[in-house]
Design a protein around this motif. Structure first.
Motif, PDB file in Angstrom:
ATOM      1  N   ASP A  50      -7.509  -0.544   9.334  1.00 42.61           N
ATOM      2  CA  ASP A  50      -7.296   0.744  10.378  1.00 42.61           C
ATOM      3  C   ASP A  50      -8.393   0.954  11.185  1.00 42.61           C
ATOM      4  OD1 ASP A  50      -9.237   1.526   8.442  1.00 42.61           O
ATOM      5  OD2 ASP A  50      -8.561   3.275   7.863  1.00 42.61           O
ATOM      6  N   LYS A  75       0.833  -1.005   0.005  1.00 48.86           N
ATOM      7  CA  LYS A  75      -0.159   0.165   0.077  1.00 48.86           C
ATOM      8  C   LYS A  75       0.993   1.132   0.179  1.00 48.86           C
ATOM      9  CE  LYS A  75      -0.796   0.633   5.027  1.00 48.86           C
ATOM     10  NZ  LYS A  75      -1.781   0.990   5.882  1.00 48.86           N
ATOM     11  N   GLU A  76       0.136   2.429  -0.415  1.00 50.07           N
ATOM     12  CA  GLU A  76       0.854   3.759  -0.385  1.00 50.07           C
ATOM     13  C   GLU A  76       0.132   4.512   0.010  1.00 50.07           C
ATOM     14  OE1 GLU A  76       1.568   4.341  -4.776  1.00 50.07           O
ATOM     15  OE2 GLU A  76       2.807   2.591  -4.914  1.00 50.07           O
ATOM     16  N   ASP A  77       0.449   5.704   0.063  1.00 49.29           N
ATOM     17  CA  ASP A  77      -0.482   6.826   0.613  1.00 49.29           C
ATOM     18  C   ASP A  77      -1.947   6.892   0.060  1.00 49.29           C
ATOM     19  OD1 ASP A  77       1.552   7.536   2.369  1.00 49.29           O
ATOM     20  OD2 ASP A  77       2.275   9.373   1.273  1.00 49.29           O
ATOM     21  N   GLY A  78      -2.816   7.069   0.805  1.00 46.68           N
ATOM     22  CA  GLY A  78      -4.267   7.073   0.144  1.00 46.68           C
ATOM     23  C   GLY A  78      -4.762   5.552  -0.264  1.00 46.68           C
ATOM     24  N   GLN A  79      -4.139   4.682   0.354  1.00 47.12           N
ATOM     25  CA  GLN A  79      -4.708   3.413   0.156  1.00 47.12           C
ATOM     26  C   GLN A  79      -4.695   2.429   1.511  1.00 47.12           C
ATOM     27  OE1 GLN A  79      -1.929   1.551  -2.784  1.00 47.12           O
ATOM     28  NE2 GLN A  79      -2.659   2.652  -4.476  1.00 47.12           N
ATOM     29  N   GLU A  80      -5.299   1.481   1.508  1.00 43.57           N
ATOM     30  CA  GLU A  80      -5.532   0.669   2.632  1.00 43.57           C
ATOM     31  C   GLU A  80      -5.756  -0.787   2.623  1.00 43.57           C
ATOM     32  OE1 GLU A  80      -5.294  -0.172   6.556  1.00 43.57           O
ATOM     33  OE2 GLU A  80      -4.794   1.887   5.876  1.00 43.57           O
ATOM     34  N   ASP A 131     -10.532  11.090  -1.241  1.00 40.26           N
ATOM     35  CA  ASP A 131     -10.238  12.423  -0.203  1.00 40.26           C
ATOM     36  C   ASP A 131     -11.660  12.863   0.327  1.00 40.26           C
ATOM     37  OD1 ASP A 131      -7.582  11.958  -0.554  1.00 40.26           O
ATOM     38  OD2 ASP A 131      -7.465  13.184  -2.361  1.00 40.26           O
TER      39      ASP A 131
END
Length: 174
Positions: free
Chosen positions: A52, A28-33, A82
């Motif tokens: 999360d 995963k990267e930023d903005g992913q889960e 977002d």
């Protein structure tokens, strides 16, 4: 009417298995889960429990929609929105081997169930059904005739004739 060229149509193209070879593990990267699918809702939508701690309504993107079948209990990678925190998009589905590797790398929590539909183990969230059985159930529940006050003396006489059940026997008893 056009003449058929003879090689088949859409079903012939669909039959090729392109996803069988090993692919590189995607983190995963930023903005992913990471999430586990809890319910399939239909129309390309599902409900997923993110690792999360939140539940999100997810939409399966068009690239995966008819090519990759997502089922309840699968581990998926979500692209978070977002502007809507309660909604996300399914970017990638991990097979069970990839999910085990993610767990080994520490990307998934230890209490994540990979091949089961239960989701994440939480101590306060226990949805299991507990059943307790009685030793001597009510005879009316089993459909047996229930003794009425008029038949009570006859029932008492019948029960008096029945000897008690023994647990140990000797040769004299036989």
């Amino acid at each position: 009417m056009p003449k058929n060229k003879g090689k088949g149509g859409k079903n012939r193209r669909r039959g090729k298995n392109e996803g069988d070879e090993k692919r590189e593990l995607t983190f995963k990267e930023d903005g992913q889960e990471y999430a586990q699918v809890t319910r399939m809702l239909g129309n390309g939508r599902l409900e997923a429990a993110c690792f999360d701690g939140s539940k999100r309504m997810c939409h399966i993107r068009g690239k995966l929609r008819k090519k990759v079948w997502v089922n309840q209990g699968d581990i998926v990678l979500l692209g978070l929105r977002d502007y809507q925190d309660g909604k996300a998009d399914v970017i990638l589905k991990y097979n069970s081997e990839e999910a085990r590797m993610l767990k080994a790398f520490g990307e998934l929590p230890e209490n994540a169930k990979i091949n089961e539909t239960g989701g994440v183990d939480e101590e306060g969230d226990n949805d299991e059904l507990h059943v307790e059985f009685q030793e001597d159930p009510d005879p009316s529940f089993l459909g047996r005739p229930v003794a009425t006050p008029a038949a009570a003396p006859a029932a008492a006489a019948a029960s008096a004739k029945v000897p008690e059940k023994k647990t140990t026997y000797t040769l004299d008893d036989i």
